[in-house]
Enzyme design. Sequence first.
Site, PDB file in Angstrom:
ATOM      1  N   GLU A  89      -0.499  -9.595  -1.298  1.00  8.25           N
ATOM      2  CA  GLU A  89      -1.923  -9.910  -1.328  1.00  8.25           C
ATOM      3  C   GLU A  89      -2.453  -9.935  -2.754  1.00  8.25           C
ATOM      4  OE1 GLU A  89      -3.818  -8.378   2.816  1.00  8.25           O
ATOM      5  OE2 GLU A  89      -2.862  -6.829   1.604  1.00  8.25           O
ATOM      6  N   GLY A  97       0.497  -5.361   0.590  1.00  2.18           N
ATOM      7  CA  GLY A  97      -0.583  -5.410  -0.391  1.00  2.18           C
ATOM      8  C   GLY A  97      -0.149  -6.001  -1.711  1.00  2.18           C
ATOM      9  N   GLU A 110       3.441  -5.538   7.572  1.00  2.00           N
ATOM     10  CA  GLU A 110       2.473  -4.664   8.241  1.00  2.00           C
ATOM     11  C   GLU A 110       2.650  -4.611   9.757  1.00  2.00           C
ATOM     12  OE1 GLU A 110       0.352  -5.734   4.359  1.00  2.00           O
ATOM     13  OE2 GLU A 110       1.771  -6.654   5.763  1.00  2.00           O
ATOM     14  N   ALA A 124       0.834  -1.203   0.000  1.00  2.00           N
ATOM     15  CA  ALA A 124       0.000   0.000   0.000  1.00  2.00           C
ATOM     16  C   ALA A 124       0.866   1.250   0.000  1.00  2.00           C
ATOM     17  CB  ALA A 124      -0.914  -0.003   1.218  1.00  2.00           C
TER      18      ALA A 124
END
Length: 271
Positions: free
Chosen positions: A124, A121, A144, A77
């Site tokens: 992911e 992310g 994270e 992110a």
Amino acid sequence: MEAGNLAVGLQTSELSGLVVSIQDGGVAVLELNRPSKRNALSQALVAELAEALNQLDRSPTIFVVVLTGCGPFCAGADLNELATLTTAQAHQIGWLKGLEEAFSSFRKPVIAAVRGFALGGGFEVALMCDIILASEDARFGFPEITLGTIPGAGGTQRLTKTVGKQKAMEIILTGATVTAAEMERLGVVNRIVPVGEDVLAEAQVLAQSIASFSAPAVGMAKQAILAAETTTLKAGLEIERALYYSSFSLADCREGVAAFREKRQASFQHR
């Protein structure tokens, strides 16, 4: 919309963070293109990627998608955006939710070609894909926890379903990066491409191979496999059986059986 026009339409929609190219044989390549941000996922890039997937899903001439990054795959992110985001704002805009929905509703195979690293992310997004090819020196991880937060776009769920609770706990709770070789051993990565060889080229060859088969049959197979993640064995078997019987009505199924009996190459028309 024809494949060429589709690429033009996507490229002219101010998709500054995403490069779309249409290959021969019904393959589309999506390249995350924010090199100065290590292809970090901004809300704008998420929207562009979701829109591209929606258009490609509707295209009758695209059968397989390859997803890669310009340079490294994706750093996760965009922390500049995340730093200003409150809980209320995240709920209001559905932070990263559009990406999850776009992949979940995409009916065609998506192959991730991972170079460099896929973190947070980015990891992911790779897990949202159906097949993952990685360069030998690629690294994966969920950092994270080192930022005081947790994976929030399916990482805790998809990784656990693939590697099991204990290994997922170790990877997520330590924030450590993991080698491509270890990810292949754990069943996350399908294939490692040696250093010096092009993982994107390998992914395109695989995509061309899949795209050469009946698109409706490939879609049915993907649907049946994904059902195993969300249903009981009994329900999954019923879904598989229904799809299997449905395939008998495909012109491609009749062609495939006839070609086998006649000892010739099948010519699928994707219907």
